[in-house]
Design an enzyme around this catalytic site. Structure first.
Site, mmCIF file in Angstrom:
data_model
loop_
_atom_site.group_PDB
_atom_site.id
_atom_site.type_symbol
_atom_site.label_atom_id
_atom_site.label_comp_id
_atom_site.label_asym_id
_atom_site.label_seq_id
_atom_site.Cartn_x
_atom_site.Cartn_y
_atom_site.Cartn_z
ATOM 1 N N HIS A 1 70.916 64.659 41.697
ATOM 2 C CA HIS A 1 69.458 64.518 41.638
ATOM 3 C C HIS A 1 68.851 65.489 42.643
ATOM 4 C CE1 HIS A 1 65.451 62.831 41.677
ATOM 5 N NE2 HIS A 1 65.778 62.041 40.653
ATOM 6 N N ARG B 1 57.520 64.602 41.535
ATOM 7 C CA ARG B 1 57.244 65.981 41.082
ATOM 8 C C ARG B 1 56.448 65.980 39.778
ATOM 9 N NH1 ARG B 1 62.220 68.199 39.882
ATOM 10 N NH2 ARG B 1 63.280 66.245 40.360
#
Length: 576
Positions: free
Chosen positions: A328, A348
Site C-alpha cells: 500500500h 488521496r
C-alpha cells in the site's frame, strides 16, 4: 507531535501548498499521470517484487519450477505440524462433524456461513483468533461497485483488468463487477449504513486507477462496519452455524477419493490436535502480511500468516500469481508506534498529495497502487535522496492532508476520516493542520489458491474465497476491489459449497498427502527445520531469540512449536 528536526521540512509543505492548491481548485491535473513506458520503468527498477532475491522457484508441489515470492516458497517447503503416522486419521473418531467447514472468521467466511444457512446447510466456522480478527476489519477507504448513474459494471471491469496489468482471470473479474451493485444493496438490507448525499444518492469517490467515481464508503470505517454487520447475521443463525474460536486449521483432510473431507485443527487453548469431518470445505484464511515480505512493515492483522496457501498446496491445490505482492503506498512512518499503519487511499482520492522533502509533488496521487508505491520508493532511494528520514531509521514522504479541507471546506476531513484523525490525535498530530509521514507498507496478497467463478479449486470439495484466492486481481489490485471480492466470492463460495455438501459422501479419511509432501521434500534434498503454517508471527527481541535458538539443538524439529518463530537465516546465523 512532530519533533524539532522535522520542523523545517514541514515549512516546505506549507511553502508549496498555495500553488498546488490552485492547480487542484482549477480542475487541472496536479501532476501528469505516467504513460505505459514510465510505469513499466518505475516498476521494474523500484517495486519490491523486482528486487534481487524477491522471487525464487518453488522446488516441490503443484507449482514446482514456478518463480514465486521467496518467503512464500520457504513456507511451502516446510514440515507439517502433523505426523500422519501418529494420528491414524482413518481410525480416529472425529472431534467435530459438519456439512460445511469454513476455515477463517473474516468477511468471506461469514458470508459463506450465511449463504449456507439460507441454503439449508449447517456449517462450522473455525478461526485462529476471534470471529472478526481478520483483514476485513482493517479496511478503511471504501468498496468499489458500479452504483452511480455515470458508471457500469463494464467500466468497472475494464478498470480492474487494466489495474491487474491485463493478467486477471476474465471470468472472475466479470463476476466481481457484475455482482457489485447487488452486494451494496444486500449489505444495506443487513444493516450497513452507507455514506450518502443530501438527496439520498450514494456518495461515490475516486480511487487509484478508476475512470469513474465508484468508491462507496462508511466514513473510514468500512471494514469494521461490514464485519460487525456480518457477524451479527451469523449470530442470528445459531441453529445452523457453529463457531470455534482459537482453533486454527493446520492441515486439510482428504478422503480416499482425493476429495476434501475436513481439516486438522490445533487448539491454541489446550495445545491439542482436533479433527473435523466435513462434506465440503471453504478456505477463507486471508493474506500473508505477517510474513513481512522483504522486511516491510504491514497493515495486516496479527494472524495473517498465509495458512490457507500452505494447507491447500500440501493437498495438491494449484496456486496462481504468487510472484506478486501488493504494497500500500501510504503506510505510516511516524510516529514509530504505528509504523506500517494503513492510511487509506481515500485520503488521496479526496485530494491529499504525496510530497518529497522539498514540498514538491513527484507522482500523480491516484496512480494504481503498485505504480504509486514504486514512485515513493524511488523518491526515497539513493538515486534521488528526496525522502524524509526519522531518527528511528525510517524514510518516507509527506502526505499533504491539510489541503483536503482547503479543497472541500472546513470540517470535511474530520467528517470523512474520523478514524484517521483519532489515530494521529493520540500522538498530538492534527492531520487537518499537519501532513502525515508515509511509506509503502505490505498490504495484500495479490495471488492465492486458484479458483473458478464457482470458487472451486482443482480439489473436489474444496472452495476458496477472499484474499486467500488467486486470479481475480491479476498482479495488482485496485483500491476497494478487495472489499468487494470477499463479499462477492464469500457469498458464491457459500452457495456452491453448500450445494456440493447436499449430495456429497465422504470416504475413508486420509492424511497421505502430508506424508507424500514430506517424501517429496526429501527427494528434492530440501534441508529445513521450519514448520508451517506459521500460525502466529514472532516479535521476540533479538537477545531473547539467541537464547531460545540455543535450546533448539535438543528439540526434535518436527515437534517443536518453538521452531516456527525463526527463519532459517536466523537459525543459521546464531547456531551455525
Amino acid at each position: 507531535m512532530y519533533p524539532d528536526y522535522l520542523a523545517g521540512l514541514l515549512k516546505e509543505v506549507d511553502r508549496t501548498r498555495p500553488h498546488r492548491l490552485g492547480l487542484a481548485m482549477s480542475g487541472q491535473p496536479v501532476y501528469p499521470p505516467m504513460n505505459a513506458e514510465e510505469r513499466k520503468d518505475v516498476l521494474s527498477k523500484y517495486h519490491p517484487d523486482f528486487a534481487p532475491g524477491a522471487r525464487r522457484p518453488v522446488r516441490i508441489g503443484p507449482n514446482k519450477g514456478e518463480e514465486i515470492t521467496a518467503e512464500v516458497a520457504e513456507m511451502l517447503e516446510a514440515h507439517s505440524m502433523v505426523e500422519p503416522k501418529l494420528m491414524d486419521i482413518h481410525l480416529r473418531e472425529p472431534d467435530y462433524e459438519t456439512d460445511l467447514l469454513i476455515i477463517g472468521g473474516g468477511g468471506a467466511g461469514c458470508w459463506a456461513a450465511i449463504e449456507a444457512a439460507r441454503n439449508g446447510v449447517k456449517s462450522m466456522v473455525v478461526t485462529k483468533l476471534r470471529m472478526g480478527d481478520a483483514n476485513t476489519m482493517m479496511s478503511e477507504g471504501g468498496m468499489q461497485a458500479a452504483v452511480s448513474a455515470t458508471d457500469s459494471p463494464t467500466r468497472h471491469y475494464l478498470d480492474a483488468i487494466g489495474g491487474g496489468h491485463f493478467e486477471n482471470k476474465p471470468e472472475l473479474v466479470r463476476v466481481l463487477t457484475e455482482d457489485g451493485p447487488g452486494v451494496v444493496a444486500e449489505l444495506e438490507r443487513l444493516g450497513v449504513i452507507w455514506d450518502k448525499m443530501e438527496d439520498g444518492t450514494m456518495q461515490v469517490l475516486h480511487g487509484g486507477g478508476t475512470s469513474r467515481r465508484r468508491m462507496v464508503s462508511c466514513r473510514d470505517y468500512i471494514g469494521a462496519i461490514i464485519m460487525r454487520t456480518l457477524m451479527d447475521e451469523v449470530k442470528n443463525h445459531p441453529d445452523m452455524i457453529a463457531v470455534r474460536e482459537f482453533e486454527p486449521a493446520v492441515e486439510l483432510i482428504l478422503d480416499d477419493n482425493g476429495h476434501c473431507a475436513g481439516a486438522v485443527l490445533y487448539s491454541l487453548d489446550t495445545e491439542q490436535f482436533l479433527t473435523v469431518k466435513a462434506k465440503s470445505t471453504v478456505i477463507t484464511t486471508g493474506g500473508f502480511g505477517r510474513l513481512h515480505i522483504r522486511g516491510f512493515a504491514t497493515t495486516n492483522h496479527y494472524g495473517a500468516t498465509g495458512d490457507g496457501l500452505v494447507m491447500a498446496y500440501r493437498a495438491g491445490g494449484k496456486l496462481a500469481f504468487m510472484d506478486s505482492v501488493q504494497y500500500h503506498p501510504t503506510g505510516a512512518v511516524f510516529p514509530e508506534q504505528i509504523a506500517g499503519f494503513l492510511i487509506t487511499e481515500k485520503i488521496r482520492g479526496a485530494g491529499g498529495q504525496p510530497l518529497n522533502k522539498f514540498g514538491d509533488l513527484f507522482v500523480f496521487p491516484r496512480e494504481p497502487r503498485d505504480i504509486e508505491s514504486a514512485a515513493i520508493i524511488r523518491e526515497c532511494s539513493s538515486d534521488r535522496n528526496n525522502g524524509i528520514e526519522t531518527y528511528a531509521g525510517r524514510a518516507g514522504v509527506w502526505l499533504d492532508s491539510p489541503i483536503i479541507d482547503m479543497i472541500h471546506g472546513s470540517g470535511y476531513t474530520r467528517h470523512q476520516f474520523p478514524g484517521m484523525c483519532r489515530q494521529f490525535d493520540r500522538f498530538g498530530i492534527d492531520i487537518v493542520k499537519q501532513p502525515m509521514l508515509i511509506y509503502p507498507s505490505l498490504h495484500y496478497q495479490n495471488g492465492g489458491i486458484e479458483i473458478n467463478e464457482r470458487c472451486e479449486t482443482n480439489i473436489p470439495g474444496l472452495y476458496v474465497a477472499g484474499e486467500a484466492s488467486g486470479g481475480v486481481h491479476g498482479r495488482n489490485r485496485l483500491m476497494g476491489n478487495s472489499v468487494l471480492d470477499y463479499n462477492v466470492f464469500g457469498r458464491r463460495a457459500g452457495q456452491h459449497a453448500s450445494d456440493y455438501a447436499k449430495s456429497a459422501t465422504v470416504g475413508r479419511l486420509s492424511l497421505d498427502h502430508v506424508r507424500k509432501h514430506a517424501e517429496e521434500m526429501e527427494a528434492a534434498c530440501i534441508q529445513t527445520d521450519l514448520i508451517s503454517p506459521l500460525i502466529l508471527p514472532s516479535y521476540t527481541p533479538e537477545d531473547v531469540k539467541i537464547q531460545q535458538l540455543a535450546r533448539l539443538g535438543n528439540v526434535p524439529a518436527r515437534h517443536s512449536m518453538l521452531r516456527n518463530r525463526f527463519s532459517p537465516s536466523e537459525r543459521k546465523t546464531h547456531l551455525g
